[in-house]
Design an enzyme around this catalytic site. Structure first.
Site, short mmCIF file in Angstrom:
data_model
loop_
_atom_site.label_atom_id
_atom_site.label_comp_id
_atom_site.label_asym_id
_atom_site.label_seq_id
_atom_site.Cartn_x
_atom_site.Cartn_y
_atom_site.Cartn_z
CE LYS A 22 -1.65 1.70 3.92
NZ LYS A 22 -1.47 3.30 4.25
CG ASN A 23 2.30 2.58 3.56
OD1 ASN A 23 1.14 3.11 3.37
ND2 ASN A 23 2.59 2.42 4.81
CB CYS A 115 -4.41 6.02 10.99
SG CYS A 115 -4.94 4.70 9.94
NE ARG A 120 -0.18 10.27 10.35
CZ ARG A 120 -0.63 9.27 9.74
NH1 ARG A 120 -1.88 8.72 9.56
NH2 ARG A 120 0.16 8.92 8.71
CG ASP A 305 3.04 1.61 9.52
OD1 ASP A 305 3.28 1.72 8.34
OD2 ASP A 305 2.72 2.51 10.31
NE ARG A 397 -7.18 4.57 5.38
CZ ARG A 397 -6.32 5.30 6.23
NH1 ARG A 397 -6.54 5.42 7.15
NH2 ARG A 397 -5.24 5.87 5.46
C1 EPZ Z 1 4.05 7.00 6.51
O1 EPZ Z 1 2.96 8.02 6.87
C2 EPZ Z 1 2.97 5.81 6.28
N1 EPZ Z 1 1.91 6.11 5.39
C3 EPZ Z 1 2.67 5.26 7.58
O2 EPZ Z 1 1.81 4.13 7.56
C4 EPZ Z 1 3.75 5.09 8.56
O3 EPZ Z 1 3.33 4.66 9.83
C5 EPZ Z 1 4.77 6.37 8.56
O4 EPZ Z 1 5.26 6.60 7.24
C6 EPZ Z 1 6.03 6.22 9.27
O5 EPZ Z 1 6.72 5.04 8.79
C7 EPZ Z 1 2.15 5.98 4.01
O6 EPZ Z 1 3.07 5.85 3.74
C8 EPZ Z 1 0.92 6.18 3.30
P1 EPZ Z 1 5.91 10.45 8.52
P2 EPZ Z 1 3.65 9.54 6.95
O7 EPZ Z 1 5.83 11.63 7.76
O8 EPZ Z 1 4.39 9.76 5.86
C9 EPZ Z 1 6.04 13.70 11.83
C10 EPZ Z 1 -0.01 2.60 7.70
O9 EPZ Z 1 -0.49 2.44 8.64
N2 EPZ Z 1 6.03 14.66 10.78
O10 EPZ Z 1 7.26 9.69 8.50
O11 EPZ Z 1 2.66 10.36 7.45
C11 EPZ Z 1 4.68 12.95 11.86
O12 EPZ Z 1 3.94 13.75 12.80
C12 EPZ Z 1 0.63 4.28 7.65
O13 EPZ Z 1 0.18 2.24 6.68
C13 EPZ Z 1 6.03 16.06 11.22
O14 EPZ Z 1 6.29 16.31 12.23
O15 EPZ Z 1 4.87 9.30 8.26
C14 EPZ Z 1 5.08 11.46 12.69
O16 EPZ Z 1 5.14 11.96 14.00
C15 EPZ Z 1 0.02 4.68 9.11
N3 EPZ Z 1 6.07 16.78 10.01
C16 EPZ Z 1 6.41 11.28 12.17
O17 EPZ Z 1 7.06 12.69 11.59
C17 EPZ Z 1 5.86 16.70 8.74
O18 EPZ Z 1 5.89 17.60 7.81
C18 EPZ Z 1 6.38 10.45 11.08
O19 EPZ Z 1 5.79 10.74 10.00
C19 EPZ Z 1 5.74 15.28 8.40
C20 EPZ Z 1 5.83 14.18 9.62
#
Ligand code: EPZ
Length: 416
Positions: A22-23, A115, A120, A305, A397
């Site tokens: 998915k990701n 989610c 986020r 995840d 999803r």
């Molecule tokens: C991706 O989400 C994945 N989703 C998530 O999978 C996964 O949990 C996550 O990466 C971490 O591996 C998809 O790929 C569609 P991040 P993403 O940006 O991109 C903070 C699932 O279950 N952050 O790495 O949203 C954020 O708040 C989903 O398949 C900022 O502060 O994750 C978080 O605490 C859930 N500012 C941390 O970084 C930003 O601009 C990680 O977020 C962006 C992120």
């Protein structure tokens, strides 16, 4: 409202083919927007998030055709706005921004949904795009983004190795003028899969999957045929289901290397995991052994995840496990349901303290998010008696027909 009715306590045995990731599919669908002509994406999982991404593409004037696990995109965008309702459907809607700025030079969109795992923010996305020349203003919760004169390359350091921000900036950089260097980039395997697709379309990306990624902007990209990588979190889910039922499973299309940190934890739990090229086989231990301390980290650390997913078997392991969630602020919402099923879990700040119990019992529970719902499903498979699991919109999803996959290896599960 649909529900799963699960008769637990059955050992899972047999073979499962793991779905496409998915990701990886979601960012690659956004990347297809950048490409002239047609992209044919194979091994694309049939998920509500994938259908939502296709609706965003068609809303921008592109054509999407879904034939089973193959999605064909012809990207001739005529619009630059993404409707609020579509933005709200999932988190990864935000990575259409980088592609839209790269292809159309403008995009109007709302904040992404996805989610509920805590705040986020998208500050890292927007800061990086601004460094590449994007003009982004916010009005009533709507982002108005333009790239007057086109985007240009930049040196961008990410304060946190955000997966989505890395993907968004890659999408903006591939057709920007000049070189972009991303430092402290996310190293998740899905980033390398996205870069492999883009390079096959004519991009010039080096170092994807490492902390420093270099991109030389090119004039235009042309669509191609590409096979999405296997879903490592779906693989982890089926492995955890084998562990919690004392079963023996072999996973086909499973990339052991991308799951090493998870397999190491299963080894610590006394499961036997055999790693082969594109297969992983597991023979679960009885009893499972607790894991003294586990902390989620950016790749190649233990994936956030898989945190909820591994909690299910830990509930019946011999001993006490401590699991710390360092990535998201609110990713223990599933534990209430597991406690309702007889687990002994206490939350202390960013950590869950899980004292193993002899067994779980069925209950009526409702999924709170995608991986939390998966944890409840796994726990139900190992529990004595019947569980009714609702909130399937979360599970659908990320998992392609999970009831069919699980029934094929002996689970007592039906969707009503
Ligand atoms: C991706 O989400 C994945 N989703 C998530 O999978 C996964 O949990 C996550 O990466 C971490 O591996 C998809 O790929 C569609 P991040 P993403 O940006 O991109 C903070 C699932 O279950 N952050 O790495 O949203 C954020 O708040 C989903 O398949 C900022 O502060 O994750 C978080 O605490 C859930 N500012 C941390 O970084 C930003 O601009 C990680 O977020 C962006 C992120």
């Amino acid at each position: 409202m649909q529900k799963f009715v699960i008769q637990g306590g059955r050992r899972l045995t047999g073979e499962i083919r793991v779905q496409g990731a998915k990701n990886s599919a979601l960012p690659i669908l956004a990347a297809a927007l950048l490409c002239k002509g047609e992209s044919c994406l194979e091994n694309c999982p049939r998920l509500s998030d994938v259908f939502a991404a296709c609706r965003i593409l068609t809303g921008l004037g592109c054509r999407c055709r879904i034939d089973g696990e193959t999605v064909t995109v012809r990207a001739d965008p005529t619009e630059t706005a993404i409707p609020e309702a579509l933005m709200q459907e999932m988190r990864s809607s935000i990575i259409f921004l980088g592609a839209a700025l790269g292809r159309m030079g403008a995009c109007t969109l709302g904040y992404p949904g996805g989610c509920e795992l805590g705040p986020r923010p998208i500050d890292l996305h927007l800061a990086g795009l601004r460094r590449m020349g994007a003009r982004i203003t916010e009005e009533n919760g709507c982002l108005h983004c333009t790239a007057p004169g086109g985007l240009h390359g930049a040196r961008i350091h990410l304060q946190f190795p955000s997966v989505g921000a890395t993907e968004n900036l890659l999408l903006a950089a591939v057709t920007a003028k000049g070189e972009t260097i991303l430092t402290n980039a996310a190293r998740e395997p899905e980033i390398a899969d996205l870069a492999a697709y883009l390079n096959r379309c004519g991009a010039c990306i080096e170092g994807a999957g490492c902390s420093t990624v270099r991109v030389q902007g090119v004039g235009e990209l042309t669509g191609c045929t590409y096979r999405i990588m296997p879903d490592r979190i779906a693989a982890a889910t089926w492995l955890a289901a084998a562990a919690v039922t004392g079963g023996e499973l072999c996973l086909r299309d499973a990339d052991a290397q991308s799951l090493e940190s998870f397999l190491d934890v299963l080894d610590q739990m006394h499961c036997r995991c055999i790693r082969m090229d594109d297969r992983i086989c597991i023979a679960a231990a009885r009893p499972l052994r607790a894991v003294r301390y586990l902390k989620t980290m950016p790749y190649p650390g233990f994936p956030t995840d898989a945190q909820a997913i591994v909690t299910a078997p830990l509930c019946i392991a011999d001993g006490t496990s401590v699991v710390e969630e360092s990535i998201f602020e609110n990713r223990f919402r599933h534990t209430d349901a597991l406690v309702k099923m007889g687990a002994d879990i206490r939350i202390a700040g960013r950590a869950a303290v899980i004292r193993g119990v002899p067994g779980l019992h069925g209950a009526q529970v409702c999924a709170t998010d995608l991986r939390g719902g998966a944890a409840m499903l796994i726990a139900a498979l190992g529990a004595q008696g019947e569980t009714v699991l609702t909130g399937l919109q979360h599970i659908d999803r990320g998992y392609d027909s999970p009831e069919h996959v699980l029934r094929s290896v002996g689970a007592g599960i039906r969707r009503e």
